[in-house]
Design a protein around this motif. Structure first.
Motif, PDB file in Angstrom:
ATOM      1  N   SER A 262       9.981   9.764  -3.189  1.00  0.00           N
ATOM      2  CA  SER A 262      11.061   9.258  -2.346  1.00  0.00           C
ATOM      3  C   SER A 262      11.647   8.048  -3.050  1.00  0.00           C
ATOM      4  CB  SER A 262      10.542   8.838  -0.973  1.00  0.00           C
ATOM      5  OG  SER A 262      10.014   9.946  -0.288  1.00  0.00           O
TER       6      SER A 262
ATOM      7  N   ASP B  32       8.400   5.765  -3.698  1.00  0.00           N
ATOM      8  CA  ASP B  32       7.199   6.051  -2.922  1.00  0.00           C
ATOM      9  C   ASP B  32       6.781   7.493  -3.205  1.00  0.00           C
ATOM     10  OD1 ASP B  32       5.189   6.205  -1.013  1.00  0.00           O
ATOM     11  OD2 ASP B  32       6.479   5.708   0.682  1.00  0.00           O
TER      12      ASP B  32
ATOM     13  N   ASP C  93       1.287  -1.529  -0.738  1.00  0.00           N
ATOM     14  CA  ASP C  93       0.933  -0.394   0.122  1.00  0.00           C
ATOM     15  C   ASP C  93       1.307   0.947  -0.499  1.00  0.00           C
ATOM     16  OD1 ASP C  93      -0.080  -2.119   2.100  1.00  0.00           O
ATOM     17  OD2 ASP C  93       1.908  -2.372   2.974  1.00  0.00           O
TER      18      ASP C  93
ATOM     19  N   VAL D 203       3.660   1.626  -2.629  1.00  0.00           N
ATOM     20  CA  VAL D 203       5.094   1.764  -2.894  1.00  0.00           C
ATOM     21  C   VAL D 203       5.461   0.877  -4.077  1.00  0.00           C
ATOM     22  CG1 VAL D 203       7.422   1.445  -1.953  1.00  0.00           C
ATOM     23  CG2 VAL D 203       5.566   2.264  -0.473  1.00  0.00           C
TER      24      VAL D 203
ATOM     25  N   TRP E 152       8.165  -1.202  -6.205  1.00  0.00           N
ATOM     26  CA  TRP E 152       9.422  -1.938  -6.072  1.00  0.00           C
ATOM     27  C   TRP E 152       9.830  -2.397  -7.468  1.00  0.00           C
ATOM     28  CZ3 TRP E 152      11.534  -3.179  -1.135  1.00  0.00           C
ATOM     29  CH2 TRP E 152      10.749  -2.763  -0.055  1.00  0.00           C
TER      30      TRP E 152
END
Length: 164
Positions: A26, A103, A134, A136, A138
Protein backbone atom coordinates in the motif's frame (compact mmCIF):
# COMPACT_ATOMS: atom_id res chain seq x y z
CA UNK A 1 19.56 -35.84 18.12
CA UNK A 2 21.71 -32.92 19.26
CA UNK A 3 23.52 -32.79 15.92
CA UNK A 4 20.15 -32.64 14.14
CA UNK A 5 19.02 -29.67 16.25
CA UNK A 6 22.27 -27.84 15.63
CA UNK A 7 21.90 -28.30 11.88
CA UNK A 8 18.35 -26.95 11.98
CA UNK A 9 19.62 -23.73 13.56
CA UNK A 10 21.66 -23.00 10.41
CA UNK A 11 18.83 -23.53 7.93
CA UNK A 12 17.15 -20.37 6.59
CA UNK A 13 13.86 -19.54 8.23
CA UNK A 14 11.07 -20.60 5.87
CA UNK A 15 9.00 -17.54 6.76
CA UNK A 16 11.74 -15.32 5.29
CA UNK A 17 12.28 -17.43 2.18
CA UNK A 18 9.78 -15.42 0.16
CA UNK A 19 10.16 -12.21 2.14
CA UNK A 20 7.49 -9.78 1.00
CA UNK A 21 6.67 -11.55 -2.28
CA UNK A 22 2.93 -12.02 -2.56
CA UNK A 23 2.11 -9.44 0.13
CA UNK A 24 0.08 -6.35 -0.75
CA UNK A 25 2.02 -3.10 -0.96
CA UNK A 26 0.00 0.00 0.00
CA UNK A 27 1.41 3.38 -1.01
CA UNK A 28 0.33 6.96 -0.58
CA UNK A 29 1.86 10.44 -0.46
CA UNK A 30 1.47 12.83 2.49
CA UNK A 31 2.56 16.43 3.05
CA UNK A 32 2.30 18.10 6.45
CA UNK A 33 3.96 20.27 9.05
CA UNK A 34 1.57 18.88 11.68
CA UNK A 35 0.50 15.25 11.13
CA UNK A 36 -2.93 16.07 12.60
CA UNK A 37 -3.45 18.74 9.92
CA UNK A 38 -2.18 17.36 6.60
CA UNK A 39 -1.78 19.85 3.74
CA UNK A 40 -2.10 17.08 1.20
CA UNK A 41 -2.71 13.34 1.01
CA UNK A 42 -3.32 11.08 -1.98
CA UNK A 43 -5.58 8.09 -2.07
CA UNK A 44 -3.96 4.79 -1.17
CA UNK A 45 -2.68 2.78 -4.13
CA UNK A 46 -2.18 -0.98 -3.75
CA UNK A 47 -0.46 -3.75 -5.68
CA UNK A 48 0.80 -7.27 -4.97
CA UNK A 49 4.57 -7.56 -4.49
CA UNK A 50 6.00 -9.60 -7.33
CA UNK A 51 8.49 -9.63 -10.19
CA UNK A 52 7.24 -6.46 -11.96
CA UNK A 53 7.16 -2.78 -11.00
CA UNK A 54 4.29 -2.56 -8.53
CA UNK A 55 3.21 1.06 -9.09
CA UNK A 56 3.78 3.62 -11.83
CA UNK A 57 2.75 6.79 -10.01
CA UNK A 58 2.81 9.21 -12.89
CA UNK A 59 -0.92 9.51 -13.40
CA UNK A 60 -1.69 11.43 -10.20
CA UNK A 61 -0.64 14.78 -11.76
CA UNK A 62 -1.58 18.02 -10.01
CA UNK A 63 -3.77 17.69 -6.92
CA UNK A 64 -4.90 20.37 -4.45
CA UNK A 65 -2.25 22.82 -5.70
CA UNK A 66 0.58 20.28 -5.49
CA UNK A 67 2.44 18.98 -8.53
CA UNK A 68 3.11 15.32 -7.82
CA UNK A 69 6.50 14.16 -9.02
CA UNK A 70 6.14 10.94 -11.05
CA UNK A 71 7.89 7.81 -9.80
CA UNK A 72 7.85 4.06 -10.08
CA UNK A 73 7.66 1.96 -6.93
CA UNK A 74 9.26 -1.48 -7.21
CA UNK A 75 9.32 -3.87 -4.27
CA UNK A 76 10.88 -7.29 -3.99
CA UNK A 77 11.45 -9.79 -1.19
CA UNK A 78 13.49 -7.38 0.97
CA UNK A 79 13.74 -3.96 -0.67
CA UNK A 80 11.83 -1.06 -2.20
CA UNK A 81 13.11 1.04 -5.10
CA UNK A 82 11.77 4.54 -5.72
CA UNK A 83 12.68 5.28 -9.34
CA UNK A 84 12.39 8.80 -10.76
CA UNK A 85 13.62 7.92 -14.29
CA UNK A 86 10.45 9.36 -15.84
CA UNK A 87 11.02 12.71 -14.12
CA UNK A 88 12.75 15.84 -15.33
CA UNK A 89 14.52 18.14 -12.85
CA UNK A 90 12.13 19.04 -10.02
CA UNK A 91 12.22 19.98 -6.35
CA UNK A 92 10.04 18.36 -3.72
CA UNK A 93 7.83 20.73 -1.72
CA UNK A 94 9.36 21.69 1.64
CA UNK A 95 7.42 20.65 4.74
CA UNK A 96 8.20 18.85 7.96
CA UNK A 97 7.13 15.68 6.12
CA UNK A 98 6.61 15.42 2.39
CA UNK A 99 6.93 11.92 1.15
CA UNK A 100 5.85 8.38 0.82
CA UNK A 101 4.08 6.04 3.21
CA UNK A 102 4.60 2.38 2.32
CA UNK A 103 2.87 -0.46 4.13
CA UNK A 104 2.96 -4.21 3.49
CA UNK A 105 0.02 -4.93 5.80
CA UNK A 106 -0.23 -7.54 8.50
CA UNK A 107 1.60 -10.78 8.14
CA UNK A 108 5.02 -12.33 8.39
CA UNK A 109 7.77 -11.32 8.13
CA UNK A 110 7.30 -7.98 9.88
CA UNK A 111 9.02 -4.82 8.64
CA UNK A 112 11.17 -3.59 11.54
CA UNK A 113 13.74 -1.27 9.94
CA UNK A 114 15.04 0.28 6.74
CA UNK A 115 18.31 1.62 5.39
CA UNK A 116 19.49 3.07 2.11
CA UNK A 117 21.62 0.97 -0.19
CA UNK A 118 24.45 3.47 -0.81
CA UNK A 119 25.80 1.52 -3.81
CA UNK A 120 22.47 1.65 -5.69
CA UNK A 121 20.97 4.95 -4.45
CA UNK A 122 21.54 8.08 -6.55
CA UNK A 123 18.90 10.35 -4.97
CA UNK A 124 20.64 12.79 -2.59
CA UNK A 125 18.85 11.40 0.46
CA UNK A 126 20.17 10.47 3.89
CA UNK A 127 19.15 7.56 6.07
CA UNK A 128 17.72 10.05 8.58
CA UNK A 129 14.85 10.55 6.14
CA UNK A 130 13.72 6.93 6.58
CA UNK A 131 11.73 5.63 9.50
CA UNK A 132 9.76 2.52 10.26
CA UNK A 133 6.91 2.82 12.70
CA UNK A 134 4.52 -0.05 13.47
CA UNK A 135 5.66 -1.90 10.33
CA UNK A 136 5.10 1.11 8.05
CA UNK A 137 7.94 2.73 6.07
CA UNK A 138 8.00 6.55 5.91
CA UNK A 139 10.31 8.18 3.32
CA UNK A 140 10.68 11.97 3.68
CA UNK A 141 11.82 13.66 0.45
CA UNK A 142 10.98 17.22 1.57
CA UNK A 143 13.10 19.84 -0.19
CA UNK A 144 15.17 17.34 -2.20
CA UNK A 145 15.79 17.73 -5.92
CA UNK A 146 15.37 14.92 -8.41
CA UNK A 147 15.65 14.19 -12.11
CA UNK A 148 15.65 11.18 -14.46
CA UNK A 149 18.96 9.90 -13.03
CA UNK A 150 17.70 9.53 -9.48
CA UNK A 151 16.52 6.53 -7.52
CA UNK A 152 16.49 5.40 -3.92
CA UNK A 153 17.00 1.73 -3.09
CA UNK A 154 15.84 0.96 0.43
CA UNK A 155 16.85 -2.34 2.06
CA UNK A 156 14.24 -3.60 4.50
CA UNK A 157 14.90 -5.29 7.83
CA UNK A 158 12.40 -8.12 8.20
CA UNK A 159 11.76 -10.10 11.35
CA UNK A 160 9.98 -13.46 11.35
CA UNK A 161 6.89 -13.82 13.48
CA UNK A 162 7.14 -16.03 16.52
CA UNK A 163 4.54 -18.17 18.13
CA UNK A 164 2.63 -21.09 16.92
Amino acid sequence: MRMFLVLLAFLPAPVLADGLDGRTLSFHIETWDDPDQPMFETTVLTAPVGPRVELDVETLGRKAGFDLIPLMVDADADSVTLDFSQTGPQEFYKARFNGYVIDFGDGCPVLTGARLDPEATTLPISGKRLRVEDGVLWVNVSGLETDWNQKAVIRLDLTPCTGG
